[in-house]
Write a protein that holds these residues in place. Structure first.
Motif, PDB file in Angstrom:
ATOM      1  N   LEU A 159       0.863  -1.180   0.000  1.00  0.00           N
ATOM      2  CA  LEU A 159       0.000   0.000   0.000  1.00  0.00           C
ATOM      3  C   LEU A 159       0.899   1.230   0.000  1.00  0.00           C
ATOM      4  N   SER A 160       0.689   2.145  -0.925  1.00  0.00           N
ATOM      5  CA  SER A 160       1.537   3.333  -1.015  1.00  0.00           C
ATOM      6  C   SER A 160       0.696   4.593  -1.128  1.00  0.00           C
ATOM      7  N   GLY A 161       1.239   5.678  -0.599  1.00  0.00           N
ATOM      8  CA  GLY A 161       0.566   6.960  -0.692  1.00  0.00           C
ATOM      9  C   GLY A 161       1.463   8.064  -0.187  1.00  0.00           C
ATOM     10  N   GLN A 162       0.978   9.279  -0.269  1.00  0.00           N
ATOM     11  CA  GLN A 162       1.737  10.440   0.202  1.00  0.00           C
ATOM     12  C   GLN A 162       1.101  10.923   1.501  1.00  0.00           C
ATOM     13  N   PRO A 163       1.864  10.888   2.620  1.00  0.00           N
ATOM     14  CA  PRO A 163       1.300  11.311   3.900  1.00  0.00           C
ATOM     15  C   PRO A 163       0.793  12.755   3.842  1.00  0.00           C
ATOM     16  N   ARG A 164      -0.419  12.964   4.271  1.00  0.00           N
ATOM     17  CA  ARG A 164      -0.992  14.306   4.250  1.00  0.00           C
ATOM     18  C   ARG A 164      -0.208  15.231   5.194  1.00  0.00           C
ATOM     19  N   GLY A 165       0.067  16.422   4.707  1.00  0.00           N
ATOM     20  CA  GLY A 165       0.767  17.406   5.516  1.00  0.00           C
ATOM     21  C   GLY A 165       2.271  17.226   5.561  1.00  0.00           C
ATOM     22  N   GLU A 166       2.789  16.189   4.870  1.00  0.00           N
ATOM     23  CA  GLU A 166       4.225  15.906   4.894  1.00  0.00           C
ATOM     24  C   GLU A 166       4.865  16.070   3.511  1.00  0.00           C
ATOM     25  N   GLN A 167       4.219  16.843   2.636  1.00  0.00           N
ATOM     26  CA  GLN A 167       4.697  16.972   1.264  1.00  0.00           C
ATOM     27  C   GLN A 167       6.119  17.507   1.167  1.00  0.00           C
TER      28      GLN A 167
END
Length: 231
Positions: A159-167
């Motif tokens: 499972l992969s994604g971009q952590p919210r608020g950590e861009q």
């Protein structure tokens, strides 16, 4: 046979062939006995949430690897977590090295250091956070945007994604998980290209962990300094 009869017979044959073809196509779409149907990204995320949100404690062996800024570091040990907000990483590759979160402060110490670093838990933004959050009340679908699912090593999924608020800091977070929702690995890819990976084995759910495991007493003569929160 008349032309009309031939047409009817031909139509019947084509109808039977079409029916058989439809059956074959339908059968091809059915899972083979014993074959596991891959879940969707959202379904698997919910399984992970359910697996960890219902735990009270967790113990597992870990291997930690870091690659970045021209450095490679590999360490291993035992990780222990307990609700609410307690965590201990005991390094066996470096005897005496510990990271302890007691619910109020996070403590960092390695033998030979001239000081113990301490930071308020409320200010902690550590790379170990993903698993710490999974032992709380989390919802991966809310924490990771652009969630995707891919086949992982063995019988696992990624499972992969971009952590919210950590861009500005983290480009991608990937969780290697089993079909039951247990985490087997965490990969954090930072925006500067550095990568940190945690691999977990020998997971013991709701392990009996004494409260004392989450207390840290600074070694005699070693001063404690308040570390700055991560940028």
């Amino acid at each position: 046979m008349t032309i009309s009869g031939q047409r009817k017979a031909g139509s019947r044959v084509w109808g039977e062939l079409s029916f058989l073809l439809a059956l074959l196509l339908f059968a091809a779409c059915l899972p083979v006995a014993g074959q596991q149907v891959a879940p969707s990204a959202n379904d698997l995320a919910k399984r992970v949430d359910g697996h960890y949100n219902h735990l009270q404690s967790l113990k597992a062996s870990f291997k930690e690897q870091y690659d970045g800024l021209g450095m490679h570091r590999s360490e291993s040990g035992v990780m222990m977590l307990r609700k609410p907000g307690r965590m201990r990483w005991e390094y066996q590759s470096t005897a005496g090295k510990v990271f302890v979160l007691d619910g109020k402060y996070a403590w960092f110490y390695s033998p030979g250091d001239t000081q113990v670093q301490r930071i308020a838990a409320s200010q902690l933004d550590d790379l170990r956070s993903p698993l710490r959050f999974l032992l709380g009340h989390t919802k991966i679908e809310s924490e990771l945007q652009g969630l995707t699912l891919a086949a992982g090593p063995g019988a696992t999924y990624t499972l992969s994604g971009q952590p919210r608020g950590e861009q500005k800091k983290i480009a991608k977070l990937s969780l290697t998980v089993t079909s039951s929702g247990a985490i087997a690995g965490i990969l954090i890819v930072e925006t500067d290209g550095a990568e940190t990976r945690f691999d977990f084995t020998d997971e013991v759910a709701n392990a009996a962990i004494p409260e004392a495991a989450f207390h840290f007493a600074p070694p005699a003569g070693v001063p404690v300094v308040d570390a700055l929160p991560p940028v």
